[in-house]
Motif scaffolding. Structure first.
Motif, PDB file in Angstrom:
ATOM      1  N   PRO A 519      40.625 -60.369  50.957  1.00  0.00           N
ATOM      2  CA  PRO A 519      41.156 -59.107  50.404  1.00  0.00           C
ATOM      3  C   PRO A 519      40.168 -57.942  50.566  1.00  0.00           C
ATOM      4  O   PRO A 519      40.574 -56.798  50.781  1.00  0.00           O
ATOM      5  N   GLU A 522      40.633 -56.592  54.063  1.00  0.00           N
ATOM      6  CA  GLU A 522      41.835 -55.754  54.158  1.00  0.00           C
ATOM      7  C   GLU A 522      41.602 -54.401  53.482  1.00  0.00           C
ATOM      8  O   GLU A 522      41.995 -53.352  54.014  1.00  0.00           O
ATOM      9  N   MET A 523      40.929 -54.422  52.336  1.00  0.00           N
ATOM     10  CA  MET A 523      40.670 -53.174  51.621  1.00  0.00           C
ATOM     11  C   MET A 523      39.816 -52.236  52.475  1.00  0.00           C
ATOM     12  O   MET A 523      40.065 -51.031  52.554  1.00  0.00           O
ATOM     13  N   GLU A 557      32.858 -59.653  48.120  1.00  0.00           N
ATOM     14  CA  GLU A 557      34.036 -58.921  48.602  1.00  0.00           C
ATOM     15  C   GLU A 557      33.607 -57.545  49.083  1.00  0.00           C
ATOM     16  O   GLU A 557      34.043 -57.044  50.124  1.00  0.00           O
ATOM     17  N   LYS A 561      34.038 -55.736  52.705  1.00  0.00           N
ATOM     18  CA  LYS A 561      34.726 -54.450  52.837  1.00  0.00           C
ATOM     19  C   LYS A 561      33.903 -53.524  53.745  1.00  0.00           C
ATOM     20  O   LYS A 561      34.435 -52.897  54.664  1.00  0.00           O
TER      21      LYS A 561
END
Ligand SMILES: Nc1nc2c(ncn2[C@@H]2O[C@H](COP(=O)(O)OP(=O)(O)OP(=O)(O)O)[C@@H](O)[C@H]2O)c(=O)[nH]1
Ligand SMILES: [Mg+2]
Length: 676
Positions: A519, A522-523, A557, A561
């Motif tokens: 995630p 994707e962010m 995460e 990113k």
């Protein structure tokens, strides 16, 4: 101002017609003749009852509906002086639906008669009985008969002239009443004098009268028989026919005069009383037949007074309005009769009257208000699409917080304005019907809410996309003190077909990038796409996370990113970034004599014509369908109006994005980068 007393009837009359034809002057004259005012004002002296707001005075034009009442032969007459400029048409339409009849004021100029077409169409669609008052007859240059013929061409209802002009050395000095065949000479400041019918006009008068009777006989067999038998019908029969036919919106009586000199104004008043329908007739035509004894009213206009109070102008369709009555479960405020800027408190108002109610919060123009449970809703005038936009910014930064509540009130007063804060560009955009319309709105914002604004052209919400695919690698590695940060990704970046949008996939095998970090990838990609290599939001790309690596302690995460952003920044450079512009689907309507000019206008603005055809139900109008880049639309309405005598209009909606031609791209990019 009018006294309330028992009378023979109530009539409310909208005064409408093209820009500057003399409506406000006619209202002034109607009020003078009915003794509602002692001293007549004029547009030149800036002291008319209509146009009393500063935005109207400073421009010598009407910008909103003015209301005033008078009394004539024991009838209560309320007039709605409507703006003529096409930019304020919404105001006029909203008021017209509450009128029992309309006076269409026009100038005696053949080439300008076409400007009446949209108004006639509206009156026909709503079946609002209307008569024509040909004003400015002191300026008559064309032949009066030619003016009549031109009017006949734009009216779908037959025209019935009720007067014939008497002229001396090119000056209008009187008229012949075609019903009684009595001739009159005008007098300044007093009623016209009966005179002998001039010999020289006898034949023309007879021909005009015969034509009037013939038209009326189309709707009355008895009259037709009389005409066939050469019987001169009695005056009462003709008047009865006129009243019946006008009330049913079958014919359009025509009068003329010089509003500034009160010429022709008394016969017009006589006709309003003798020929226009009682208020109940109009209510019935709107489908309203005694709804369970309720009071039914409808809002025709909303005002915010300079003191900030809300006033709703309502027409009483049925029953009676009393002060403090509960409508739509709301206790209403005070009742007023309006007279230009003045508000006269009243206790009650009856059927057909048009009065103002204070403090109707949450009630908008067009709404139906009832005293009971019937829930009846009367039809509203259609909302016009906005066609002209400006980005607005408060002159003083601190005013930003006040802006949205002031704009909300502004839009309540004028529903043909719209505003939005654009998602991409963040600009506050004010939408309306043209340049003057927006200027007036901004003047109001300043005067009523102390909000001076600056304006600029709205930015076009360009987007960008790519033409080529690439594989890109991003590695984020950061060591500071104890904890580090690590993320590492491989992305496949591919163009998507137009309109497909953004898609994100992953084809990770063997946990090369652990599930919980995906995630973040994707962010990172999404954040990057809000502003691509050219500086605009990116659309229509497919990004697939194919591979990567991680660190058991340092990865997070957040770090993935960052890695994704780096991969995107690097990779997108290699994908041939391409500028996209919004394309609108546009439907232009105009009289067909202008169709070829409109086609040129559209193609001259990089438009793509999709077709054109006659508009059903409109006489000699075409609708042209086309795609047009939004970047070419800013002053499209201004050009369109200047090509079409002001009557052309268009509807639009966003359709799709399209690549900007190469030679324009450079220009757009340099313009937008210098603005940023
Ligand atoms: N010569 C002449 N001029 C007139 C007559 N009536 C009005 N005017 C002039 O026409 C101009 C427009 O008059 P208005 O009464 O403001 O016209 P309007 O139709 O209310 O205008 P809008 O509401 O802005 O559409 C003014 O300069 C008036 O003095 C007339 O009978 N003869
Ligand atoms: Mg006016």
């Amino acid at each position: 101002m009018m006294n309330q007393k028992d009378n023979k009837g109530t009539r409310n009359i909208a005064i409408v017609g093209p820009y500057s034809s003399g409506k406000t002057s006619l209202l002034e004259s109607l009020l003078a003749v009915t003794n509602a005012i002692d001293r007549k004002g004029s547009i030149k002296e800036n002291n008319t009852v209509g146009d009393s707001v500063p935005e109207a005075r400073s421009r010598s034009m009407s910008v909103e509906v003015s209301v005033a009442s008078g009394e004539y032969q024991d009838y209560n007459l309320t007039f709605l002086d409507c703006p003529g400029s096409i930019e304020f048409a919404q105001e006029t339409y909203n008021a017209l639906i509450g009128a029992g009849a309309a006076i269409v004021v026009c100038e005696p100029v053949v080439s300008r008669v076409l400007t009446l077409a949209p108004l006639f169409k509206f009156l026909d669609d709503w079946e609002i009985p209307h008569l024509v008052f040909v004003n400015k007859m002191d300026r008559l240059k064309d032949k009066f008969m030619d003016v009549l013929h031109a009017l006949k061409d734009v009216s779908s209802r037959p025209l019935v002239p009720q007067q014939y002009p008497i002229r001396q050395s090119d000056k209008l000095v009187g008229y012949i009443d075609l019903i009684t065949e009595q001739a009159y000479h005008y007098h300044p400041d007093s009623p016209a004098d009966p005179v002998h019918l001039p010999e020289a006009l006898q034949a023309e008068e007879t021909a005009a009268r015969d034509e009037m009777l013939e038209t009326l006989s189309e709707f009355d067999d008895h009259l037709l028989e009389e005409l066939l038998e050469d019987i001169n019908p009695p005056k009462e029969e003709i008047l009865r026919d006129l009243k019946q036919d006008l009330s049913a919106d079958l014919i359009v009586p025509v009068f003329f005069g010089i509003a500034e000199q009160d010429y022709g104004v008394r016969p017009l008043l006589d006709a309003l009383i003798a020929e226009t329908p009682a208020p109940e007739v109009t209510a019935e035509r709107r489908g309203l037949t005694d709804v369970a004894g309720e009071t039914v009213t409808q809002v025709l206009k909303t005002y915010y007074t300079p003191q900030g109070g809300k006033l709703s102008l309502v027409r009483v369709w049925q029953g009676e309005l009393n002060e403090g009555i509960t409508l739509n479960s709301l206790r209403t405020g005070n009742l007023y009769r309006l007279f230009g800027q003045q508000q006269q408190p009243i206790q009650k108002a009856g059927v057909g009257e048009i009065v103002a109610i204070s403090r109707l919060e949450d009630i908008n123009t067009g709404d139906t208000l009832t005293s009971g449970e019937s829930g009846v809703e009367l039809p509203k005038a259609e909302e016009l699409d906005p066609v002209y936009a400006k980005a607005i910014v408060p002159e003083r930064r601190k005013d930003e917080v006040k802006l949205s509540s002031a704009l909300t009130k502004l839009l309540e007063e004028d529903p043909s304005l719209k505003w939005e804060q654009h998602g991409d560009t963040r600009e506050v955009i004010l939408w309306g019907q043209g340049e003057i319309h927006l200027q007036v709105a901004l003047d109001r914002l300043n005067r009523k809410y102390n909000l001076p604004m600056t304006t600029h052209l709205p930015r076009i919400p360009y987007k960008e996309t790519i033409r080529k695919s690439t594989v890109s690698h991003g590695r984020y590695k950061h060591q500071s003190g104890g904890h580090g940060a690590f993320g590492d990704v491989y992305l496949d970046i591919k163009p998507q077909p137009r309109g497909q949008g953004f898609e994100f996939h992953e084809t990770i095998v063997g946990g090369a990038v652990p599930k919980q970090y995906i995630p973040g990838v994707e962010m990172g990609v999404r954040e990057y796409l809000s502003q691509g290599p050219l500086g605009f939001p990116v659309v229509d790309v497919d990004v697939t996370l194919t591979n990567g690596s991680y660190h058991s302690v340092d990865s997070s995460e957040q770090a993935f990113k960052q890695a994704a952003r780096m991969a995107m920044t690097d990779g997108m450079q290699n994908c041939e970034p391409t500028l996209l512009e919004p394309i609108l689907s546009v439907q232009v309507s105009a009289p067909n004599e202008f169709t070829s000019k409109v086609l040129q206008l559209v193609t001259g603005r990089r438009g793509q014509i999709l077709g054109y055809e006659a508009i059903a139900g409109w006489q000699n109008w075409d609708k042209i369908t086309a795609y047009l880049p939004q970047a070419e639309m800013h002053n499209f309405i201004i050009e369109l109006r200047s090509l079409t005598l002001g009557v052309g209009f268009f509807k639009w909606e966003y359709d799709h994005l399209q690549e900007v031609p190469e030679k324009l791209t450079t220009r757009v990019l340099s313009m937008y980068s210098s603005e940023a």
